[in-house]
Design an enzyme around this catalytic site. Structure first.
Site, PDB file in Angstrom:
ATOM      1  N   LYS A 150      13.800  24.916  -1.063  1.00  0.00           N
ATOM      2  CA  LYS A 150      12.961  23.913  -0.364  1.00  0.00           C
ATOM      3  C   LYS A 150      13.615  22.234  -0.803  1.00  0.00           C
ATOM      4  O   LYS A 150      13.556  21.698  -0.147  1.00  0.00           O
ATOM      5  CB  LYS A 150      11.545  24.106  -0.876  1.00  0.00           C
ATOM      6  CG  LYS A 150      10.813  25.408  -0.039  1.00  0.00           C
ATOM      7  CD  LYS A 150       9.469  25.522  -0.623  1.00  0.00           C
ATOM      8  CE  LYS A 150       8.897  26.757   0.014  1.00  0.00           C
ATOM      9  NZ  LYS A 150       7.671  27.272  -0.399  1.00  0.00           N
ATOM     10  N   GLN A 203       3.263  26.240  -4.837  1.00  0.00           N
ATOM     11  CA  GLN A 203       4.132  27.473  -4.601  1.00  0.00           C
ATOM     12  C   GLN A 203       3.113  28.708  -5.194  1.00  0.00           C
ATOM     13  O   GLN A 203       2.787  28.566  -6.434  1.00  0.00           O
ATOM     14  CB  GLN A 203       5.400  27.396  -5.144  1.00  0.00           C
ATOM     15  CG  GLN A 203       6.443  28.694  -5.160  1.00  0.00           C
ATOM     16  CD  GLN A 203       6.925  28.610  -3.487  1.00  0.00           C
ATOM     17  OE1 GLN A 203       6.754  27.606  -2.780  1.00  0.00           O
ATOM     18  NE2 GLN A 203       7.197  29.707  -2.792  1.00  0.00           N
ATOM     19  N   ASP A 239       1.710  23.338   4.249  1.00  0.00           N
ATOM     20  CA  ASP A 239       1.658  24.930   4.031  1.00  0.00           C
ATOM     21  C   ASP A 239       0.537  25.285   5.082  1.00  0.00           C
ATOM     22  O   ASP A 239       0.804  26.486   5.585  1.00  0.00           O
ATOM     23  CB  ASP A 239       1.075  25.234   2.880  1.00  0.00           C
ATOM     24  CG  ASP A 239       2.304  25.857   2.020  1.00  0.00           C
ATOM     25  OD1 ASP A 239       3.240  26.133   2.317  1.00  0.00           O
ATOM     26  OD2 ASP A 239       2.015  25.976   0.614  1.00  0.00           O
TER      27      ASP A 239
HETATM   28  N1  L34 Z   1       2.485  27.686  -0.980  1.00  0.00           N
HETATM   29  N2  L34 Z   1       3.707  29.815  -1.307  1.00  0.00           N
HETATM   30  C1  L34 Z   1       3.482  28.789  -0.884  1.00  0.00           C
HETATM   31  N3  L34 Z   1       3.993  28.293   0.555  1.00  0.00           N
HETATM   32  C2  L34 Z   1       4.889  29.300   0.837  1.00  0.00           C
HETATM   33  O1  L34 Z   1       5.286  29.039   2.120  1.00  0.00           O
HETATM   34  C3  L34 Z   1       5.403  30.353   0.542  1.00  0.00           C
HETATM   35  N4  L34 Z   1       6.264  31.160   0.635  1.00  0.00           N
HETATM   36  C4  L34 Z   1       6.350  32.660   0.503  1.00  0.00           C
HETATM   37  C5  L34 Z   1       5.932  32.813  -1.141  1.00  0.00           C
HETATM   38  N5  L34 Z   1       4.947  31.926  -1.573  1.00  0.00           N
HETATM   39  C6  L34 Z   1       4.650  30.721  -0.850  1.00  0.00           C
HETATM   40  C7  L34 Z   1       7.793  30.888   0.684  1.00  0.00           C
HETATM   41  O2  L34 Z   1       8.018  29.643   0.635  1.00  0.00           O
HETATM   42  C8  L34 Z   1       7.740  33.007   0.824  1.00  0.00           C
HETATM   43  N6  L34 Z   1       8.593  32.094   0.765  1.00  0.00           N
HETATM   44  C9  L34 Z   1      10.022  32.236   0.942  1.00  0.00           C
HETATM   45  C10 L34 Z   1      10.677  30.775   0.882  1.00  0.00           C
HETATM   46  C11 L34 Z   1      11.872  30.731   1.127  1.00  0.00           C
HETATM   47  C12 L34 Z   1      12.674  32.079   1.291  1.00  0.00           C
HETATM   48  C13 L34 Z   1      11.839  33.081   1.116  1.00  0.00           C
HETATM   49  C14 L34 Z   1      10.482  33.266   1.075  1.00  0.00           C
HETATM   50  C15 L34 Z   1      14.107  32.121   1.180  1.00  0.00           C
HETATM   51  O3  L34 Z   1      14.874  31.309   0.957  1.00  0.00           O
HETATM   52  N7  L34 Z   1      14.827  33.462   1.352  1.00  0.00           N
HETATM   53  C16 L34 Z   1      16.243  33.698   1.598  1.00  0.00           C
HETATM   54  C17 L34 Z   1      16.659  34.392   0.241  1.00  0.00           C
HETATM   55  C18 L34 Z   1      16.283  33.584  -1.001  1.00  0.00           C
HETATM   56  C19 L34 Z   1      16.727  34.675  -2.047  1.00  0.00           C
HETATM   57  O4  L34 Z   1      17.764  34.867  -2.629  1.00  0.00           O
HETATM   58  O5  L34 Z   1      15.778  35.337  -2.771  1.00  0.00           O
HETATM   59  C20 L34 Z   1      16.470  34.342   2.943  1.00  0.00           C
HETATM   60  O6  L34 Z   1      17.592  34.339   3.374  1.00  0.00           O
HETATM   61  O7  L34 Z   1      15.522  35.067   3.199  1.00  0.00           O
END
Ligand code: L34
Length: 285
Positions: free
Chosen positions: A53, A97, A120
């Site tokens: 982020k 988060q 959010d």
């Molecule tokens: N308050 N909590 C709050 N807001 C959110 O919107 C989230 N979420 C979920 C968990 N808790 C939260 C996220 O940010 C899930 N989530 C989230 C954000 C980013 C990624 C996955 C979940 C992400 O960057 N995924 C990458 C892989 C990252 C890795 O290597 O683990 C992808 O390509 O899917």
């Protein structure tokens, strides 16, 4: 035939590019948009997501503030910080988060964030507005899913959408957004009796269960669209979704990968929400 693989990374770049242009306009007419992120506890996945982020903020020209606490942080400390950020005129978005360390009441924290800064979309005011179709901050993962479908010109109206999972942050809100797009929506969960048969009727499947490879190829209707929200880590540290991708890719018509699917979209929508907040706080649209 193999399904088209929906490239969330690529679509997220498009959305971040658009957000960056809007952020530049904010800067010209007042100040840079600013997002405050609160990270409490030592969940390794949360640390990665928060880092992603922060990097996205840099890419978009959004100022980012990060407040990091140990697992022993108190509710009072978090509430105090949120109060300070709520009344800081230069802060446009606040997010805490999830998950929070055990013992902290997530609802209490979520409800403390000003609805005007709730990028959010988790505050009850925004949830209520979303359900009644009013302008509000839409939750990032569900909004990112709709955005992906639209970007790929996948028809939602009149289609059968089956959502598996009923969490407050994905299952419930994505169901509401699909309904608002005129899909016929079914929500399955752990108590659902005929899950397999139900998924088979879906033109659009949204898997948000949190169980690796739960959705298998034999459950899918030929040619359907599969959106995989799951991020599970296997023993060897590899990421894997809630869908058995290797096999589902031969049954589906379009499918999102993990990683590089929904995850990057979540972050792109957060950038969009932060810029939206800044614009309305600077009084331009
Ligand atoms: N308050 N909590 C709050 N807001 C959110 O919107 C989230 N979420 C979920 C968990 N808790 C939260 C996220 O940010 C899930 N989530 C989230 C954000 C980013 C990624 C996955 C979940 C992400 O960057 N995924 C990458 C892989 C990252 C890795 O290597 O683990 C992808 O390509 O899917």
């Amino acid at each position: 035939m193999q399904a088209e693989i929906i490239n969330g990374k690529e679509i997220s770049e498009f959305i971040k590019g658009r957000a960056a242009k809007e952020a530049e306009k904010c800067k010209v007419s007042g100040r840079e948009p600013c997002l405050a992120v609160i990270l409490a506890g030592d969940d390794p996945a949360s640390q990665i997501y928060v880092k992603n982020k922060r990097r996205a903020c840099e890419e978009c020209g959004i100022r980012s503030l990060q407040y990091t606490f140990g697992a022993d942080v108190s509710e009072e400390e978090l509430l105090g910080l949120i109060e300070t950020l709520n009344s800081d005129e230069t802060v446009d978005g606040i997010l805490c988060q999830l998950p929070l360390p055990s013992g902290i009441d997530e609802a209490k924290i979520t409800n403390a964030i000003s609805p005007e800064k709730d990028v959010d979309g988790f505050h009850p005011v925004n949830v209520g507005k979303m359900l009644s179709g009013k302008d509000c901050f839409l939750p990032c993962t569900p909004a990112g899913i709709i955005e992906m479908l639209k970007y790929k010109n996948i028809e939602i109206s009149g289609k059968n959408a089956v959502v598996i999972g009923r969490s407050n942050i994905v299952g419930k809100p994505v169901s509401a957004l699909l309904l608002a797009e005129n899909a016929t929506v079914t929500v399955c969960h752990s108590k659902t009796k005929n899950l397999k048969e139900t998924v088979k009727t879906a033109d659009i499947v949204v898997a948000a269960i949190g169980k690796p490879k739960f959705i298998t190829a034999d459950m899918l209707k030929e040619g359907c669209t599969v959106i995989d929200v799951g991020i599970n880590r296997t023993e060897n540290g590899k990421l894997c979704g809630d869908v058995d991708f290797e096999n589902a890719v031969f049954a589906a018509g379009a499918i999102t990968p993990v990683p590089g699917g929904v995850g990057p979209m979540t972050i792109a929508m957060l950038m969009q929400n932060t810029v939206k907040s800044c614009k309305s706080r600077l009084n331009f649209h």
